[in-house]
Design a protein around this motif. Structure first.
Motif, PDB file in Angstrom:
ATOM      1  N   GLU A 229      -5.915  -5.568  -7.237  1.00 23.66           N
ATOM      2  CA  GLU A 229      -4.552  -6.014  -6.937  1.00 23.66           C
ATOM      3  C   GLU A 229      -3.620  -5.317  -7.911  1.00 23.66           C
ATOM      4  O   GLU A 229      -3.880  -5.328  -9.121  1.00 23.66           O
ATOM      5  CB  GLU A 229      -4.451  -7.539  -7.086  1.00 23.66           C
ATOM      6  N   PRO A 254      -6.724  -4.105   0.408  1.00 23.58           N
ATOM      7  CA  PRO A 254      -5.385  -4.219   0.990  1.00 23.58           C
ATOM      8  C   PRO A 254      -4.797  -5.596   0.709  1.00 23.58           C
ATOM      9  O   PRO A 254      -5.532  -6.554   0.456  1.00 23.58           O
ATOM     10  CB  PRO A 254      -5.645  -4.031   2.490  1.00 23.58           C
ATOM     11  N   ASN A 256      -1.029  -8.314   1.245  1.00 28.43           N
ATOM     12  CA  ASN A 256       0.136  -8.700   2.019  1.00 28.43           C
ATOM     13  C   ASN A 256       1.240  -7.656   1.861  1.00 28.43           C
ATOM     14  O   ASN A 256       1.619  -7.302   0.747  1.00 28.43           O
ATOM     15  CB  ASN A 256       0.626 -10.068   1.521  1.00 28.43           C
ATOM     16  N   VAL A 257       1.760  -7.160   2.976  1.00 29.41           N
ATOM     17  CA  VAL A 257       2.764  -6.092   2.918  1.00 29.41           C
ATOM     18  C   VAL A 257       4.055  -6.552   2.258  1.00 29.41           C
ATOM     19  O   VAL A 257       4.843  -5.727   1.793  1.00 29.41           O
ATOM     20  CB  VAL A 257       3.076  -5.527   4.320  1.00 29.41           C
ATOM     21  N   SER A 262       0.677  -6.527  -4.309  1.00 30.67           N
ATOM     22  CA  SER A 262      -0.225  -5.747  -3.458  1.00 30.67           C
ATOM     23  C   SER A 262       0.340  -4.376  -3.106  1.00 30.67           C
ATOM     24  O   SER A 262      -0.355  -3.571  -2.479  1.00 30.67           O
ATOM     25  CB  SER A 262      -0.505  -6.515  -2.155  1.00 30.67           C
ATOM     26  N   CYS A 265      -1.841  -1.279  -4.246  1.00 36.23           N
ATOM     27  CA  CYS A 265      -3.064  -1.079  -3.461  1.00 36.23           C
ATOM     28  C   CYS A 265      -2.732  -0.508  -2.088  1.00 36.23           C
ATOM     29  O   CYS A 265      -3.387   0.441  -1.622  1.00 36.23           O
ATOM     30  CB  CYS A 265      -3.812  -2.397  -3.315  1.00 36.23           C
ATOM     31  N   ASN A 266      -1.735  -1.076  -1.436  1.00 37.69           N
ATOM     32  CA  ASN A 266      -1.361  -0.590  -0.107  1.00 37.69           C
ATOM     33  C   ASN A 266      -0.878   0.856  -0.158  1.00 37.69           C
ATOM     34  O   ASN A 266      -1.159   1.651   0.744  1.00 37.69           O
ATOM     35  CB  ASN A 266      -0.273  -1.491   0.488  1.00 37.69           C
ATOM     36  N   TYR A 267      -0.189   1.204  -1.237  1.00 37.60           N
ATOM     37  CA  TYR A 267       0.274   2.591  -1.404  1.00 37.60           C
ATOM     38  C   TYR A 267      -0.908   3.540  -1.578  1.00 37.60           C
ATOM     39  O   TYR A 267      -0.944   4.627  -0.979  1.00 37.60           O
ATOM     40  CB  TYR A 267       1.204   2.671  -2.615  1.00 37.60           C
ATOM     41  N   ILE A 269      -3.922   3.211  -0.487  1.00 34.81           N
ATOM     42  CA  ILE A 269      -4.618   3.337   0.803  1.00 34.81           C
ATOM     43  C   ILE A 269      -3.798   4.191   1.773  1.00 34.81           C
ATOM     44  O   ILE A 269      -4.321   5.089   2.432  1.00 34.81           O
ATOM     45  CB  ILE A 269      -4.889   1.940   1.388  1.00 34.81           C
ATOM     46  N   LYS A 270      -2.495   3.924   1.841  1.00 32.67           N
ATOM     47  CA  LYS A 270      -1.620   4.629   2.780  1.00 32.67           C
ATOM     48  C   LYS A 270      -1.583   6.131   2.501  1.00 32.67           C
ATOM     49  O   LYS A 270      -1.524   6.941   3.435  1.00 32.67           O
ATOM     50  CB  LYS A 270      -0.203   4.051   2.682  1.00 32.67           C
ATOM     51  N   LEU A 276     -10.059   2.047   1.714  1.00 29.66           N
ATOM     52  CA  LEU A 276      -9.826   0.627   1.966  1.00 29.66           C
ATOM     53  C   LEU A 276     -11.163  -0.102   1.957  1.00 29.66           C
ATOM     54  O   LEU A 276     -12.099   0.286   2.662  1.00 29.66           O
ATOM     55  CB  LEU A 276      -9.128   0.427   3.309  1.00 29.66           C
ATOM     56  N   THR A 278     -13.017  -4.241   1.753  1.00 33.55           N
ATOM     57  CA  THR A 278     -12.817  -5.692   1.823  1.00 33.55           C
ATOM     58  C   THR A 278     -13.892  -6.446   1.062  1.00 33.55           C
ATOM     59  O   THR A 278     -13.889  -7.663   1.042  1.00 33.55           O
ATOM     60  CB  THR A 278     -12.799  -6.170   3.284  1.00 33.55           C
TER      61      THR A 278
END
Length: 365
Positions: A229, A254, A256-257, A262, A265-267, A269-270, A276, A278
């Protein structure tokens, strides 16, 4: 090897890992560096008159004598780059420290070694997936590495201790202190089954500029770095970026947008800077690991209580083969592709088989 002179080399302001290695490569060892005349020192790229004067000054050797007394008194290992005791994965990195100070029992070359990093302001979500990840990694007998900071770092170390997994804390200061102080008790426990590692000598305070340097060690020690995170800016993203430059695998959970904690982490992965994941099973698939410990429930019990007739039939064939590709499995079973796909998916969800690269399956034993 004269350890005193290697310590002294790290005490000279202006000498970092790269210049330090140039000096050792040129002169053959650290002791000769301190007996070389200034004009010869200045023949080394990056060595100017001021730095040459600092090397010939006796101050660094005096400070090294004090440091040597400290590490001997406290049973601290000094790990010198280029020697067999130095961590092998870290030695491959171009900016690996010339010298490390280590206190503990964990194997710094253990495989697998997993670095787990994340925000200091961890949410309940981050802590829960971190705790679950560490527990689920236990069958692979890893060493868990992190930075002993608040938040995800502390969560990773604590979960490792709870599951009797060796865990190493990489510090941004000397081994004469623990920061944050709230982690002193945990650090003491880590010394019994893991360890504490730093490139900083005693007396070094936990200053802000030290932590990016610490992060490269966290990345360099591990086979894979996992970001649990993280916000869009922070040490965890620096560690991930460094791991990428070392050509090490990076994974991220991943989130919550709409949640700032978060965004990092989302950046990752993107932008394809991290895989990614789980959970631990995704790490196993990515790294092609195999569990090394036995489950608490026997295979016979598992077959009797959780598998359908079709799943038991597929299970038996996979077990006998050891590993089998989906095409060979389909040919043996003579099932429609739809039935086989559903059956294999259900078996994966139940945790009895795992998919390897190339659509190859094996039993989780």
């Amino acid at each position: 090897m004269n350890l005193l002179h290697y310590i002294a080399l790290t005490k000279v302001r202006g000498i970092g890992p790269v210049i330090g290695r140039h000096l050792i490569d040129y002169f053959g060892d650290a002791a000769t560096v301190f007996t070389a005349p200034a004009r010869e020192l200045m023949a080394i790229p990056g060595i100017g008159p001021r730095l040459a004067e600092s090397i010939t000054d006796a101050r660094a050797l005096h400070e090294a004598e004090n440091e040597l007394s400290f590490i001997e008194k406290h049973s601290i290992q000094a790990l010198v780059w280029g020697t067999p005791d130095y961590p092998k994965r870290l030695a491959e990195c171009s900016d690996a420290p010339l010298l490390l100070y280590y206190k503990g029992v964990a194997d710094l070359n253990a495989s697998p070694t997993v670095s787990i990093v994340g925000t200091r302001n961890a949410t309940a979500y981050g802590k829960s997936i971190c705790t679950a990840l560490v527990g689920d990694l236990k069958p692979y007998r890893p060493v868990i590495v992190s930075g002993l900071a608040y938040g995800i770092d502390s969560c990773a170390h604590r979960a490792a201790l709870e599951h009797d997994i060796p865990t190493i804390g990489v510090l941004g200061h000397g081994l004469d202190r623990i920061y944050p102080a709230a982690n002193r008790g945990m650090a003491a426990k880590m010394l019994e089954c893991g360890g504490l590692l730093t490139e900083f000598p005693s007396g070094t305070t936990p200053d802000r500029q030290n932590f990016p340097m610490r992060n490269r060690i966290i990345a360099g020690l591990a086979d894979v770095t996992i970001v649990v995170e993280a916000a869009h800016k922070g040490g965890a993203l620096i560690t991930a970026e460094i791991a990428n430059t070392y050509n090490r695998d990076v994974c991220a959970f991943p989130g919550n947008v709409g949640q700032a904690s978060s965004a990092g982490c989302n950046y990752l992965i993107k932008t394809n800077r991290a895989h990614l994941i789980t959970g631990a099973r995704d790490v196993e698939y990515l790294m092609n690991w195999e569990p090394q410990s036995q489950p608490t429930v026997s295979q016979t019990q598992l077959l009797q209580t959780t598998l359908t007739d079709a799943e038991q039939e597929a299970y038996k064939i996979i077990q006998e083969a050891g590993k089998i590709g989906v095409d060979d499995l389909s040919s043996t079973l003579q099932w429609p592709q739809s039935k086989l796909a559903i059956t294999l998916l259900e078996m994966e969800m139940k945790g009895v088989i795992t998919a390897l690269p190339g659509k190859v399956y094996r039993i989780i034993s």
